[in-house]
Motif scaffolding. Structure first.
Motif, PDB file in Angstrom:
ATOM      1  N   GLY A 188      -6.222 -20.104 -18.561  1.00 14.08           N
ATOM      2  CA  GLY A 188      -7.209 -21.101 -18.160  1.00 14.08           C
ATOM      3  C   GLY A 188      -7.741 -21.913 -19.339  1.00 14.08           C
ATOM      4  O   GLY A 188      -8.738 -22.621 -19.211  1.00 14.08           O
ATOM      5  N   THR A 189      -7.067 -21.836 -20.482  1.00 13.82           N
ATOM      6  CA  THR A 189      -7.487 -22.584 -21.673  1.00 13.82           C
ATOM      7  C   THR A 189      -7.161 -24.062 -21.523  1.00 13.82           C
ATOM      8  O   THR A 189      -7.916 -24.922 -21.980  1.00 13.82           O
ATOM      9  CB  THR A 189      -6.797 -22.002 -22.930  1.00 13.82           C
ATOM     10  OG1 THR A 189      -7.059 -20.597 -22.986  1.00 13.82           O
ATOM     11  CG2 THR A 189      -7.287 -22.660 -24.199  1.00 13.82           C
ATOM     12  N   VAL A 190      -6.032 -24.355 -20.917  1.00 12.77           N
ATOM     13  CA  VAL A 190      -5.622 -25.734 -20.603  1.00 12.77           C
ATOM     14  C   VAL A 190      -5.191 -25.739 -19.142  1.00 12.77           C
ATOM     15  O   VAL A 190      -4.898 -24.686 -18.568  1.00 12.77           O
ATOM     16  CB  VAL A 190      -4.466 -26.233 -21.523  1.00 12.77           C
ATOM     17  CG1 VAL A 190      -4.885 -26.230 -22.987  1.00 12.77           C
ATOM     18  CG2 VAL A 190      -3.204 -25.437 -21.322  1.00 12.77           C
ATOM     19  N   PRO A 191      -5.123 -26.934 -18.530  1.00 14.93           N
ATOM     20  CA  PRO A 191      -4.649 -27.001 -17.140  1.00 14.93           C
ATOM     21  C   PRO A 191      -3.205 -26.507 -17.013  1.00 14.93           C
ATOM     22  O   PRO A 191      -2.472 -26.416 -18.005  1.00 14.93           O
ATOM     23  CB  PRO A 191      -4.724 -28.500 -16.813  1.00 14.93           C
ATOM     24  CG  PRO A 191      -5.650 -29.084 -17.813  1.00 14.93           C
ATOM     25  CD  PRO A 191      -5.526 -28.245 -19.047  1.00 14.93           C
ATOM     26  N   SER A 192      -2.795 -26.230 -15.792  1.00 19.81           N
ATOM     27  CA  SER A 192      -1.407 -25.825 -15.554  1.00 19.81           C
ATOM     28  C   SER A 192      -0.476 -26.937 -16.027  1.00 19.81           C
ATOM     29  O   SER A 192      -0.876 -28.094 -16.137  1.00 19.81           O
ATOM     30  CB  SER A 192      -1.171 -25.550 -14.069  1.00 19.81           C
ATOM     31  OG  SER A 192      -1.160 -26.768 -13.344  1.00 19.81           O
ATOM     32  N   ALA A 193       0.765 -26.578 -16.287  1.00 21.30           N
ATOM     33  CA  ALA A 193       1.745 -27.547 -16.779  1.00 21.30           C
ATOM     34  C   ALA A 193       1.848 -28.750 -15.837  1.00 21.30           C
ATOM     35  O   ALA A 193       1.969 -29.889 -16.296  1.00 21.30           O
ATOM     36  CB  ALA A 193       3.104 -26.884 -16.963  1.00 21.30           C
ATOM     37  N   LYS A 194       1.776 -28.515 -14.538  1.00 21.80           N
ATOM     38  CA  LYS A 194       1.877 -29.605 -13.562  1.00 21.80           C
ATOM     39  C   LYS A 194       0.661 -30.530 -13.616  1.00 21.80           C
ATOM     40  O   LYS A 194       0.768 -31.701 -13.268  1.00 21.80           O
ATOM     41  CB  LYS A 194       2.031 -29.047 -12.145  1.00 21.80           C
ATOM     42  CG  LYS A 194       3.379 -28.414 -11.902  1.00 21.80           C
ATOM     43  CD  LYS A 194       3.480 -27.874 -10.495  1.00 21.80           C
ATOM     44  CE  LYS A 194       4.824 -27.213 -10.281  1.00 21.80           C
ATOM     45  NZ  LYS A 194       4.956 -26.648  -8.943  1.00 21.80           N
ATOM     46  N   GLU A 195      -0.482 -30.000 -14.020  1.00 20.91           N
ATOM     47  CA  GLU A 195      -1.710 -30.796 -14.078  1.00 20.91           C
ATOM     48  C   GLU A 195      -1.896 -31.507 -15.424  1.00 20.91           C
ATOM     49  O   GLU A 195      -2.790 -32.338 -15.559  1.00 20.91           O
ATOM     50  CB  GLU A 195      -2.930 -29.909 -13.793  1.00 20.91           C
ATOM     51  CG  GLU A 195      -2.956 -29.383 -12.375  1.00 20.91           C
ATOM     52  CD  GLU A 195      -4.050 -28.356 -12.163  1.00 20.91           C
ATOM     53  OE1 GLU A 195      -4.686 -27.905 -13.139  1.00 20.91           O
ATOM     54  OE2 GLU A 195      -4.260 -27.976 -11.005  1.00 20.91           O
TER      55      GLU A 195
END
Length: 172
Positions: A128-135
């Motif tokens: 949850g440090t960065v958005p998912s790859a798709k986002e």
């Protein structure tokens, strides 16, 4: 062709070379991110190193601590994490690359891409440090993928040269 190198590893030289390479490549990666910023200003208000530290309970007043230089506020805590990551992986790359030459294929290009995939598409989104790859925006993927290649090629070039010189000096 053997998977493992028969060459002996000069561990102190590998650590010094990897550290030097990690500092130089960390500067290169920072420069790269000024040319092709990976995140929007809004997403950079709390950047991934700051977010990660806050996930571990470090207060925002620490993670957002800055120093002033030439009229700019610069995030020294983020830089500590940035250069810590860079030097850690540069030392690891130097040591492993001396024993497993395949790691250094194409001057570390594939190793750099593997680190990008592992951290930016896998570990950090899972935490949850960065958005998912798709986002994540396409621009972020382009900047980070190319930035990791350039970062690791820099580690390869600087680390190999420093290691070669240190080993040659030790043999005298």
């Amino acid at each position: 062709m053997s998977f493992l190198s028969k060459r002996s590893l000069h561990l102190p030289a590998a650590i010094i070379a990897g550290t030097a390479a990690g500092v130089v490549s960390g500067l290169v990666k920072l420069g790269w991110e000024n040319v092709l910023p990976p995140r929007t200003e809004e997403r950079d208000a709390t950047n991934p190193p700051q977010t990660l530290l806050q996930q571990f309970g470090v207060p925002a007043k620490v993670t957002h601590a800055t120093y002033h230089y030439s009229g700019h506020e610069l995030p020294w805590v983020s830089y500590v994490i940035h250069f810590g990551f860079s030097t850690t992986f540069a030392v690891l790359y130097q040591i492993l690359g001396e024993k497993i030459p395949a790691i250094k294929k194409d001057a570390g290009t594939w190793f750099g891409l593997a680190i990008w995939v592992a951290f930016h598409l896998g570990i950090m989104p899972a935490m949850g440090t960065v958005p998912s790859a798709k986002e994540q925006p396409e621009e972020e993927h382009v900047s980070e993928a190319l930035g990791h290649v350039i970062w690791m090629v820099t580690n390869d070039l600087v680390g190999d040269e420093v290691y070669r010189r240190l080993v040659a000096q030790a043999r005298k």
